[in-house]
Design a protein around this motif. Structure first.
Motif, PDB file in Angstrom:
ATOM      1  N   ILE A 112       2.081   2.045  -3.416  1.00 14.76           N
ATOM      2  CA  ILE A 112       1.042   2.679  -4.242  1.00 14.76           C
ATOM      3  C   ILE A 112       0.863   4.135  -3.835  1.00 14.76           C
ATOM      4  O   ILE A 112       0.838   5.034  -4.656  1.00 14.76           O
ATOM      5  CB  ILE A 112      -0.294   1.908  -4.096  1.00 14.76           C
ATOM      6  N   ARG A 113       0.805   4.344  -2.520  1.00 13.58           N
ATOM      7  CA  ARG A 113       0.517   5.676  -2.001  1.00 13.58           C
ATOM      8  C   ARG A 113       1.643   6.671  -2.306  1.00 13.58           C
ATOM      9  O   ARG A 113       1.399   7.818  -2.632  1.00 13.58           O
ATOM     10  CB  ARG A 113       0.262   5.556  -0.492  1.00 13.58           C
ATOM     11  N   PHE A 114       2.903   6.211  -2.160  1.00 15.09           N
ATOM     12  CA  PHE A 114       4.006   7.174  -2.248  1.00 15.09           C
ATOM     13  C   PHE A 114       4.792   7.121  -3.551  1.00 15.09           C
ATOM     14  O   PHE A 114       5.601   7.989  -3.817  1.00 15.09           O
ATOM     15  CB  PHE A 114       4.949   6.990  -1.045  1.00 15.09           C
TER      16      PHE A 114
ATOM     17  N   TRP B 292       0.836  -1.208   0.000  1.00 17.57           N
ATOM     18  CA  TRP B 292       0.000   0.000   0.000  1.00 17.57           C
ATOM     19  C   TRP B 292       0.871   1.258   0.000  1.00 17.57           C
ATOM     20  O   TRP B 292       0.583   2.231  -0.694  1.00 17.57           O
ATOM     21  CB  TRP B 292      -0.943  -0.013   1.202  1.00 17.57           C
ATOM     22  N   GLN B 293       1.964   1.201   0.768  1.00 19.09           N
ATOM     23  CA  GLN B 293       2.855   2.368   0.810  1.00 19.09           C
ATOM     24  C   GLN B 293       3.450   2.649  -0.564  1.00 19.09           C
ATOM     25  O   GLN B 293       3.596   3.798  -0.959  1.00 19.09           O
ATOM     26  CB  GLN B 293       3.977   2.131   1.820  1.00 19.09           C
TER      27      GLN B 293
ATOM     28  N   THR C 118       3.358   5.170  -6.834  1.00 16.85           N
ATOM     29  CA  THR C 118       2.480   5.081  -7.994  1.00 16.85           C
ATOM     30  C   THR C 118       1.612   6.323  -8.161  1.00 16.85           C
ATOM     31  O   THR C 118       1.613   6.949  -9.221  1.00 16.85           O
ATOM     32  CB  THR C 118       1.563   3.842  -7.877  1.00 16.85           C
ATOM     33  N   ILE C 119       0.876   6.662  -7.116  1.00 18.45           N
ATOM     34  CA  ILE C 119      -0.089   7.754  -7.262  1.00 18.45           C
ATOM     35  C   ILE C 119       0.592   9.089  -7.579  1.00 18.45           C
ATOM     36  O   ILE C 119       0.188   9.776  -8.513  1.00 18.45           O
ATOM     37  CB  ILE C 119      -1.025   7.815  -6.028  1.00 18.45           C
TER      38      ILE C 119
END
Lengths: 286, 324
Positions: free
Chosen positions: B233-235, B230-231, B237-238
Motif C-alpha cells: 500500500i505504502r510503496f 502494508w508495504q 498503491t499510494i
C-alpha cells in the motif's frame, strides 16, 4: 514452522478485524436511515422514546406528512412537489442531452473557424462556481420575467460545459470512416448526427442522463432564490417547511423525509452500476 | 518521392484550369462550404446562447456589480462605488468570521473524507470480499439522497434533547448529553460529521475507480520480493494513486469553500454566527438585505480566492512530484 502458523492466525485476526471495521462502518452509515424510518413509524405521542425498533407502529405519520403542505395551501400536497421536481428534472435532462451532444458533435468532428476558442469557453464554464454568478443570474432571470416560473428553474441549465466535453470526447473515439460513408451517401450533418452518432453514443447518453437527472432533482440553491409560490416549489425546497416540526412532531417529519428519499433510493438500487459510472464520469469534471 | 510530392501541385493547377473553365462548380463548392458552416454553427448555437445569457453575461455582471452600490429594493440606479464594497467587506467582522468558519469546515471535512474514503476503498477493493456489493451500496447510499432531506434528519440526530440519536448513543456509553447544533462550540463539528457521512461514498467510489487503474503485475512483483501488505500500500498503491488523490483533494477543497445547504438547513448559520459560511453570508447579504453590490464583491472575492487556491494546489503538487 511456528512462525508460519503464527502468520496464519495473524492473517485470520486481520481478516476478522477488517470485516468488523467494514460492518461497523456500514452500521454508522445506515443508522440515520434506519432511525429515520423507525421514527416515522412511531406515533408522535410517545415522543421521548424513539428507538431503532419502535414499540408501537403507525402509518398515520405518512398520511399527515403527505398532506402537511395543505396547511399553507389547500390544493398542494407532497405529490405536487414530487411532480414539480419531476417536471424540472425531465425538462432539464432531456433537452440538455440534445443540446450538449449537438455541440459536442460539432466540436469533435466538424471543421469550423474558432473551434478551439469555443471549446475552451465550454471548459471555462466548468470553472465558475454557481454561487459566483447567482446574483447577476437572478437579475437576468428577473428581467426576463421568469421569477416564480418553471422556465426560470429550467432554461439556465439547458447547456453544460461538462456535457459538451463528455460528448466531444466520446464522438472523437468513433471511427471517421463511419461518418464519411454517410456523408458520401449525401447525409446532412443533422442526419449523420441523428442516425449514426447518437445511436453509437447510447452508453454516454445513459450515464449523462443519470448524472443530470440526479443533479437537477437535487437542485436547491437556485429554486430557493427564485421560487416563492408554493405551487411551484420543488421537493428539496418544500422539505425545508418540515424543519419547523423538529420540536414535537418527529414522526411526521421523518415520514416526510422517508417519502422524499424513497424514490431516489429505489431508482438507485435498480440502476446501481449506472449510478456509480455516472459518478465516476462526473468526477472527470475537474 | 519527389515525383509524388509534385503530383498534387499538378492537380491543383488542373483544378484551377477546370475552375476557370467551369466557374459554376467552384461557386457550388463555395456555397456548399458556407452551407456546411451554417449547419455546424446552428448545431452549437443553442448551447452557446445558454452560456452567453446565463453564464458569460452574469460573470461579467458580477465583476461590474461588485464596484457599485446597488440594492434591488431601492428605486435608485446603481451608483459607482469603486472598491468601497471590498473595503466594507474586509472591515466587516461577520465576513472575517465566515471566512474562518469556511476554513474550519474545509479542514473538518476534506482530510477526513480523503483518509476514510481511501481506507474504505482499500478495504473494499479485495477480490474475494464477502458482501462487497452490499457494503458498497450502503456506503454509497447517502450520496444519492437529497442534501436537504439528509440535513433535516441529521438535525434531529444532533437534537439537543435526549431523544436525539447522538445523545442517545452518548447516554448508552455513559456520557452526559450535549447541545450539538445548539452549542456554538459544537455546531460546526456536527455539520462536519454530517457532511463527511454524506460524501464519503463519493470519495470512496472515485478511489475505487483509481485503484482499478493500477496494474496487478506490480503487486505480484512486490509479493515475489516479499513485500508485506502494508508495504504494498505504502510503496505501490499510494504513489500510483497520486493523480486520483490530487483530483479529489482539489475538487473537495473547492467544493468545501462553497458549502451552503447543510448550514442553511441545519443551523441557519447559528448559533450566533458560529456556522455562518461565505455562501451563507452571500445569501443573507444578497437576498435578505438586498445589498447586491456587497454580495457581488463577496462572490468576486470567492471566485478569485478559489482560482488562487487551485493554482497554489497545482503548484504544490507539481513541486512535490519533482522531489519524488
Amino acid at each position: 514452522m511456528k512462525g508460519k502458523s503464527n502468520g496464519r492466525s495473524q492473517g485470520l485476526i486481520l481478516e476478522i478485524l477488517k470485516y468488523a471495521v467494514l460492518i461497523l462502518g456500514a452500521l454508522v452509515m445506515a443508522a440515520p436511515f434506519l432511525w429515520m424510518v423507525s421514527t416515522s413509524l412511531t406515533p408522535d405521542s410517545v415522543i421521548i422514546s424513539y428507538r431503532l425498533i419502535p414499540t408501537r407502529v403507525t402509518l398515520a405519520n405518512y398520511v399527515k406528512a403527505w398532506n402537511f403542505s395543505r396547511n399553507f395551501d389547500e390544493s398542494v400536497s407532497l405529490g405536487t412537489f414530487f411532480l414539480n421536481s419531476l417536471i424540472v428534472s425531465v425538462c432539464i435532462t432531456g433537452p440538455a442531452l440534445i443540446i450538449d451532444s449537438l455541440a459536442g458533435y460539432v466540436l469533435a468532428r466538424r471543421k469550423i473557424p474558432g473551434k478551439d476558442l469555443l471549446f475552451y469557453l465550454a471548459l471555462g464554464t466548468m470553472m465558475i462556481p454557481f454561487y459566483v454568478i447567482a446574483i447577476p443570474l437572478y437579475l437576468v432571470v428577473r428581467r426576463l420575467g421568469w421569477l416564480d416560473s418553471y422556465q426560470g428553474m429550467i432554461v439556465p441549465f439547458l447547456a453544460s460545459g461538462f456535457g459538451i466535453f463528455m460528448f466531444k470526447q466520446f464522438f472523437q473515439t468513433i471511427p471517421q470512416d463511419l461518418e464519411d460513408a454517410a456523408r458520401v451517401d449525401g447525409c446532412s450533418a443533422y442526419r449523420t448526427y441523428v442516425s449514426i452518432m447518437l445511436p453509437l453514443a447510447k452508453p454516454v447518453t445513459a450515464t449523462m442522463a443519470i448524472f443530470k437527472a440526479m443533479w437537477s432533482w437535487n437542485l436547491f440553491f437556485w429554486p430557493l432564490l427564485i421560487i416563492n409560490n408554493i405551487k411551484l416549489k420543488t421537493l428539496p425546497l418544500a422539505l425545508t417547511m418540515f424543519r419547523g416540526l423538529n420540536v414535537t412532531q418527529w414522526g411526521m417529519l421523518c415520514a416526510g423525509m422517508t417519502l422524499a428519499t424513497l424514490p431516489i433510493v429505489i431508482v438507485y438500487l435498480s440502476m446501481q452500476n449506472m449510478f456509480q459510472k455516472g459518478i465516476v464520469m462526473g468526477s472527470l469534471k475537474g | 518521392m519527389k515525383h509524388t510530392t509534385r503530383a498534387p501541385g499538378g492537380n491543383v493547377q488542373a483544378a484551377s484550369i477546370l475552375g476557370v473553365v467551369r466557374p459554376k462548380r467552384r461557386t457550388r463548392a463555395l456555397l456548399f462550404r458556407v452551407g456546411e458552416l451554417l449547419e455546424s454553427y446552428s448545431m452549437i448555437a443553442p448551447a452557446y446562447m445558454v452560456f452567453l445569457v446565463f453564464i458569460f453575461i452574469p460573470v461579467a455582471w458580477s465583476f461590474y456589480l461588485s464596484l457599485f452600490d446597488y440594492s434591488i429594493l431601492s428605486l435608485k440606479h446603481p451608483e459607482f462605488a469603486g472598491l468601497e464594497n471590498f473595503a466594507k467587506m474586509f472591515g466587516d467582522s461577520v465576513f472575517r468570521v465566515s471566512v474562518w468558519n469556511t476554513v474550519r469546515y474545509s479542514l473538518g471535512t476534506v482530510p477526513a473524507r480523503l483518509v476514510l474514503g481511501l481506507a474504505l476503498a482499500l478495504l473494499l477493493d479485495q477480490k474475494n470480499l464477502f458482501g462487497k456489493n452490499f457494503l458498497r451500496t450502503v456506503y454509497f447510499l447517502p450520496v444519492v439522497t437529497s442534501m436537504v432531506a439528509a440535513s433535516i434528519v441529521w438535525s434531529l440526530v444532533f437534537n439537543a434533547s435526549e431523544a436525539g440519536l447522538a445523545n442517545q448513543m452518548l447516554k448508552a456509553l455513559g456520557f452526559p448529553p450535549k447541545g450539538w447544533l445548539a452549542d456554538s462550540k459544537l455546531a460546526m463539528l456536527s455539520v462536519c460529521i454530517m457532511s463527511v457521512w454524506k460524501e464519503l461514498g463519493y470519495v470512496m467510489t472515485i478511489f475505487l475507480a483509481g485503484l482499478q487503474g493500477i496494474p496487478l503485475e506490480l503487486y505480484e512483483a512486490a509479493a515475489i520480493d516479499g513485500a508485506t501488505g502494508w508495504q504494498k500500500i505504502r510503496f505501490i498503491t499510494i504513489p500510483l494513486l497520486r493523480p486520483t488523490t490530487f483530483f479529489i483533494l482539489v475538487t473537495e477543497v473547492i467544493g468545501s469553500f462553497q458549502v451552503f445547504t447543510q448550514t442553511y438547513v441545519m443551523t441557519g448559520g447559528g448559533p450566533g454566527y458560529s456556522t455562518t459560511t461565505l455562501i451563507n453570508l452571500l445569501y443573507t447579504k444578497g437576498f435578505f438585505e438586498f445589498d447586491m453590490g456587497y454580495a457581488s464583491a463577496l462572490a468576486v472575492t470567492l471566485f478569485l480566492g478559489l482560482l488562487l487556491l487551485s493554482w497554489a494546489m497545482r503548484r504544490a503538487f507539481r513541486a512535490e512530484e519533482i522531489v519524488y
